[in-house]
Scaffold this active site. Structure first.
Site, mmCIF file in Angstrom:
data_model
loop_
_atom_site.group_PDB
_atom_site.id
_atom_site.type_symbol
_atom_site.label_atom_id
_atom_site.label_comp_id
_atom_site.label_asym_id
_atom_site.label_seq_id
_atom_site.Cartn_x
_atom_site.Cartn_y
_atom_site.Cartn_z
ATOM 1 N N SER A 1 -18.961 -8.973 57.559
ATOM 2 C CA SER A 1 -19.222 -7.668 58.162
ATOM 3 C C SER A 1 -17.976 -6.787 58.043
ATOM 4 O O SER A 1 -16.851 -7.283 58.197
ATOM 5 C CB SER A 1 -19.596 -7.859 59.631
ATOM 6 N N PRO A 2 -18.130 -5.498 57.756
ATOM 7 C CA PRO A 2 -16.952 -4.626 57.674
ATOM 8 C C PRO A 2 -16.185 -4.602 58.992
ATOM 9 O O PRO A 2 -16.775 -4.404 60.053
ATOM 10 C CB PRO A 2 -17.561 -3.247 57.373
ATOM 11 N N GLN B 1 -18.317 -0.126 52.430
ATOM 12 C CA GLN B 1 -19.074 0.670 53.403
ATOM 13 C C GLN B 1 -18.453 2.062 53.472
ATOM 14 O O GLN B 1 -17.239 2.200 53.681
ATOM 15 C CB GLN B 1 -19.029 0.009 54.779
ATOM 16 N N LEU C 1 -22.585 -12.069 67.071
ATOM 17 C CA LEU C 1 -22.313 -13.402 67.591
ATOM 18 C C LEU C 1 -23.152 -14.485 66.916
ATOM 19 O O LEU C 1 -23.857 -15.253 67.556
ATOM 20 C CB LEU C 1 -22.500 -13.438 69.117
ATOM 21 N N TYR D 1 -20.758 7.163 64.716
ATOM 22 C CA TYR D 1 -20.088 7.937 63.684
ATOM 23 C C TYR D 1 -20.994 9.084 63.214
ATOM 24 O O TYR D 1 -22.091 9.265 63.729
ATOM 25 C CB TYR D 1 -19.643 7.022 62.551
ATOM 26 N N ARG E 1 -26.375 0.798 57.461
ATOM 27 C CA ARG E 1 -26.180 0.199 58.802
ATOM 28 C C ARG E 1 -26.729 1.152 59.861
ATOM 29 O O ARG E 1 -26.403 2.347 59.869
ATOM 30 C CB ARG E 1 -24.707 -0.095 59.073
ATOM 31 N N GLY F 1 -18.462 -11.463 61.443
ATOM 32 C CA GLY F 1 -17.213 -10.730 61.528
ATOM 33 C C GLY F 1 -16.102 -11.529 62.169
ATOM 34 O O GLY F 1 -15.341 -12.211 61.503
ATOM 35 N N ARG F 2 -16.021 -11.475 63.501
ATOM 36 C CA ARG F 2 -14.888 -12.086 64.194
ATOM 37 C C ARG F 2 -14.794 -13.596 63.976
ATOM 38 O O ARG F 2 -13.691 -14.155 63.954
ATOM 39 C CB ARG F 2 -14.965 -11.754 65.692
#
Length: 377
Positions: free
Chosen positions: A24-25, A101, A309, A188, A236, A331-332
């Site tokens: 994931s970006p 992205q 998650l 955004y 997205r 991601g994380r």
């Protein structure tokens, strides 16, 4: 032949991903005037060697006014291309696909790095030796109390930004990126136009849902014309948000995006008036956004990416196996464990002998395993 759905290939237009794992970006805030640095090379190289099938760089701004935070990546000028080419070449050398992205911060422009306080910049002093960039948006409504009020975009501004997305897409293609994603989520600029919470326009860009979707759809159409037919286009979304955007609205938007050549919907949520769920430091259930990917996939008949998650390999595999999504965006957890994909392959008995790993690692780990350590022991 893959033993698990997570490691089955995925064909999207002319691109075949080697597995369903997507980075994931995630913003690094380490660029200089939009150009990537050695930090970015080291950052993305880990995931390529780590077995990820599709590696997205971070949200990349299409014009200087679109910079959200000091250190954001950019692709608004040719000088920003060469450092990215080195990263893309390395990703390809590991058998992975490279994604980028594209993004514009709109009214969220001009913020500190999150570890510096996540507030607005002091606009009385230059940043990186340059003057501050102007804050623009669909309507003159600030993101949060204390943040700058954006200037309402004119028709000329809108046309300029749409073209900036298309020009950035052309640069991305020249660099060699395989996949492009438009960031229409997390508060955004594209999301701002979609939301009644911050789009109060009375012209053709505001009011009805059809009008509020126009900016997103015009960008998607312009980018699809600039982006090669054989390369997939992702979008997205915030499937739902705090400002009244609903899953039904998302389904209508995604149906129109599909008509304009979007291939995959990356399903997140929130961010129109608060920080996005992915950046929030609060406890949430595993896979808390997977249902959005499942419902959009089913109602619109379009491929989706699930995010939020997804940590355990068995869970990630089940998401693909059940048909909830076509990709899992991680991601994380990949920051914590860049070799998550290889560990997942071993845990799921897809690759207990490390044969999917780069030979520089495979040789050593196979001997470690034969000595009685590791999953193949």
């Amino acid at each position: 032949m893959s033993a698990t759905e997570l490691f089955s290939p995925l064909a999207l237009r002319g691109i075949v991903l080697k597995n369903r794992i997507m980075l994931s970006p995630m913003a690094q805030y380490a660029a200089l005037d939009g150009s990537v640095t050695d930090w970015h090379f080291a950052h993305f190289a880990k995931f390529a060697a780590g077995g990820v099938g599709l590696i997205f760089t971070e949200a990349t701004k299409v014009e200087r006014r679109g910079l959200g935070t000091v250190g954001d990546m950019g692709l608004w000028k040719d000088e920003q291309m060469a450092p990215l080419s080195r990263i893309v070449d390395f990703i390809h050398a590991q058998g992975a696909a490279a994604g980028i992205q594209l993004n514009h911060a709109g009214r969220k422009a001009g913020t500190l790095r999150p570890w510096e306080g996540y507030g607005t910049l002091d606009r009385s002093v230059p940043i990186e030796g340059q003057q501050h960039w102007e804050v623009i948006g669909p309507s003159p409504i600030a993101y949060m109390e204390g943040w700058p009020t954006p200037r309402e975009m004119s028709e000329s501004d809108i046309e300029t930004v749409i073209d900036a997305f298309a020009q950035a897409a052309r640069r991305a293609d020249s660099i060699g990126f395989d996949v492009l994603e438009l960031h229409g989520a997390h508060g955004y600029l594209i999301h701002q136009f979609l939301s009644e919470a911050c789009n109060r326009r009375s012209d053709r860009w505001g009011g009805s849902l059809e009008n509020r979707m126009r900016f997103a759809l015009e960008i998607a159409a312009a980018v699809r014309r600039a982006w090669p037919e054989g390369k997939p286009l992702f979008f997205r979304i915030s499937a739902v948000d705090e400002g009244g955007w609903t899953l039904s609205d998302s389904a209508r938007l995604c149906a129109e995006l599909k008509k304009r050549g979007v291939d995959v919907i990356d399903c997140s949520s929130g961010g129109i008036g608060t920080r996005s769920p992915t950046a929030a430091a609060i406890k949430r259930p595993m896979g808390f956004q997977v249902s959005y990917a499942r419902q959009i996939r089913k109602s619109v008949d379009i491929a989706t990416a699930a995010v939020g998650l997804i940590i355990e390999p068995s869970h990630a595999n089940a998401i693909i196996e059940r048909g909830d999504a076509d990709l899992v965006a991680i991601g994380r957890e990949l920051l914590f464990n860049p070799f998550w994909a290889h560990h997942a392959a071993a845990q799921l008995a897809e690759d207990p002998d490390f044969e999917m790993m780069p030979p520089q690692y495979q040789w050593w780990l196979q001997r470690r395993s034969k000595a009685g350590y590791g999953p193949a022991a």
